[in-house]
Design an enzyme around this catalytic site. Structure first.
Site, PDB file in Angstrom:
ATOM      1  N   GLY A 105       0.827  -1.207   0.000  1.00 21.46           N
ATOM      2  CA  GLY A 105       0.000   0.000   0.000  1.00 21.46           C
ATOM      3  C   GLY A 105       0.855   1.247   0.000  1.00 21.46           C
TER       4      GLY A 105
ATOM      5  N   CYS B  73       6.125  -6.055  -0.433  1.00 19.72           N
ATOM      6  CA  CYS B  73       6.376  -4.743  -1.038  1.00 19.72           C
ATOM      7  C   CYS B  73       6.486  -3.664   0.053  1.00 19.72           C
ATOM      8  CB  CYS B  73       5.289  -4.431  -2.062  1.00 19.72           C
ATOM      9  SG  CYS B  73       5.706  -3.038  -3.148  1.00 19.72           S
TER      10      CYS B  73
ATOM     11  N   GLY C 197       4.998  -3.592   2.760  1.00 20.19           N
ATOM     12  CA  GLY C 197       5.083  -4.320   4.026  1.00 20.19           C
ATOM     13  C   GLY C 197       6.508  -4.694   4.362  1.00 20.19           C
TER      14      GLY C 197
ATOM     15  N   GLN D 113       9.107  -3.000   3.405  1.00 26.79           N
ATOM     16  CA  GLN D 113       9.756  -1.747   3.775  1.00 26.79           C
ATOM     17  C   GLN D 113       9.466  -1.378   5.223  1.00 26.79           C
ATOM     18  OE1 GLN D 113       8.572   1.163   0.851  1.00 26.79           O
ATOM     19  NE2 GLN D 113       9.489   0.036  -0.849  1.00 26.79           N
TER      20      GLN D 113
ATOM     21  N   GLU E  87      10.038   8.484   1.091  1.00 22.59           N
ATOM     22  CA  GLU E  87       8.667   8.695   0.628  1.00 22.59           C
ATOM     23  C   GLU E  87       7.895   9.550   1.630  1.00 22.59           C
ATOM     24  OE1 GLU E  87       4.699   6.117  -0.734  1.00 22.59           O
ATOM     25  OE2 GLU E  87       6.506   5.081  -0.072  1.00 22.59           O
TER      26      GLU E  87
ATOM     27  N   HIS F 118       5.989  -8.715  -5.609  1.00 25.35           N
ATOM     28  CA  HIS F 118       4.646  -9.196  -5.267  1.00 25.35           C
ATOM     29  C   HIS F 118       4.505 -10.670  -5.652  1.00 25.35           C
ATOM     30  CE1 HIS F 118       2.507  -5.344  -4.329  1.00 25.35           C
ATOM     31  NE2 HIS F 118       3.513  -4.845  -5.027  1.00 25.35           N
TER      32      HIS F 118
ATOM     33  N   GLU G 192       2.280 -12.711  -4.842  1.00 24.39           N
ATOM     34  CA  GLU G 192       0.874 -13.085  -5.048  1.00 24.39           C
ATOM     35  C   GLU G 192       0.453 -12.964  -6.499  1.00 24.39           C
ATOM     36  OE1 GLU G 192       0.637  -8.627  -3.979  1.00 24.39           O
ATOM     37  OE2 GLU G 192       1.931 -10.359  -3.623  1.00 24.39           O
TER      38      GLU G 192
END
Length: 283
Positions: free
Chosen positions: A103, A130, A132, A134, A154, A257, A259
């Site tokens: 996200g 991803c 998560g 970080q 970011e 990713h 998934e």
């Protein structure tokens, strides 16, 4: 529908001559496995998007891996905006494992950091994907490396300890899409790592990405010295793709990713390994 000949009817309607009858044995075998998997396994998804379609691929990947591990995975969404140090133990109680979800943006990050710290210190199987991943890196930098101001550029462009940052050649690109790493990239796995074992001892894998920021290699040596191992590296750009803490039951984060490539007949090896660890710990 095959038994009733619907496939042949559709083919004829499209002007295609029916060929050999398709072999549905692998699909039927999966369905039989799924029906036999009656024992449940509770897994928490820590994220900020209440609309669960945002995590549809993760939910399906967990279901695939659960079936092949003879378990019915029951997922419990935990909104990271509402997760605090006071309620994290209650919200994650009884979970066999935790996924720190992807996200973009700063909203809900504090809850993800709290979840990552809680699962790390309580040795609960944890999978960061991803963004998560970080969050797992930032939490580790703050609480294990002692970098109290560790963050991502970011969130703070001129951060002193941006353990997550843009690559140098991306920093002058102003359009967001221009800085994103999209599509499939190679990743070289460290022999002997838990991730390497999960992939069946493959040395080179290829996984899909959708993100902007990266692990900052200036801190790589410090992380390795403090037991968070960078076990997956993009050989072309020298970017860290996978981190893990070997002394824990299962604490792995991926910048890509996984998934995106899990299917009913070919569940992703990392999800398989994660669910196996959850099942073993719960037992």
């Amino acid at each position: 529908m095959q038994r009733q000949g619907l496939d042949e009817i559709l083919l004829r309607k499209m002007g295609v001559a029916p060929d050999e009858r398709p072999d549905l044995h692998p699909w039927l075998s999966f369905l039989e496995r799924r029906q036999r998997a009656v024992k449940t396994l509770d897994v928490a998804l820590v994220g900020k998007y209440d609309l669960q379609d945002a995590y549809k691929s993760i939910l399906e990947s967990l279901a695939h891996a659960g079936t092949y591990n003879n378990r019915k995975v029951t997922t419990h969404f935990v909104n990271s905006e509402q997760l605090t140090r006071d309620n994290v133990a209650e919200r994650l109680a009884g979970m066999a494992g935790v996924v720190i979800c992807p996200g973009f943006g700063q909203r809900g990050t504090e809850g993800k950091l709290i979840a990552a710290e809680y699962t790390r210190t309580h040795d609960i199987p944890t999978f960061g994907i991803c963004f998560g991943m970080q969050m797992m890196v930032i939490e580790y930098a703050r609480n294990v490396l002692g970098l109290k101001d560790a963050t991502s550029s970011e969130f703070e462009a001129d951060a002193r300890d941006a353990v997550i940052d843009l690559m140098e050649d991306q920093k002058n690109v102003r359009q967001m899409g221009g800085t994103m790493r999209l599509g499939a990239y190679e990743c070289e796995l460290r022999e002997g790592s838990r991730t390497w074992e999960a992939y069946g001892h493959e040395r080179l894998i290829r996984e899909r990405h959708r993100h902007r920021y990266e692990f900052n290699n200036r801190y790589l040596e410090a992380f390795e010295q403090h037991s968070m191992q960078c076990v997956g590296i993009n050989p072309a750009a020298d970017l860290v793709e996978i981190v893990e803490v070997p002394r824990l039951r299962w604490y792995i984060g991926t910048q890509f990713h996984p998934e995106y490539s899990s299917t009913v007949l070919h569940p992703h090896p990392l999800f398989m390994s994660f669910i196996k660890a959850c099942k073993k710990w719960k037992n």
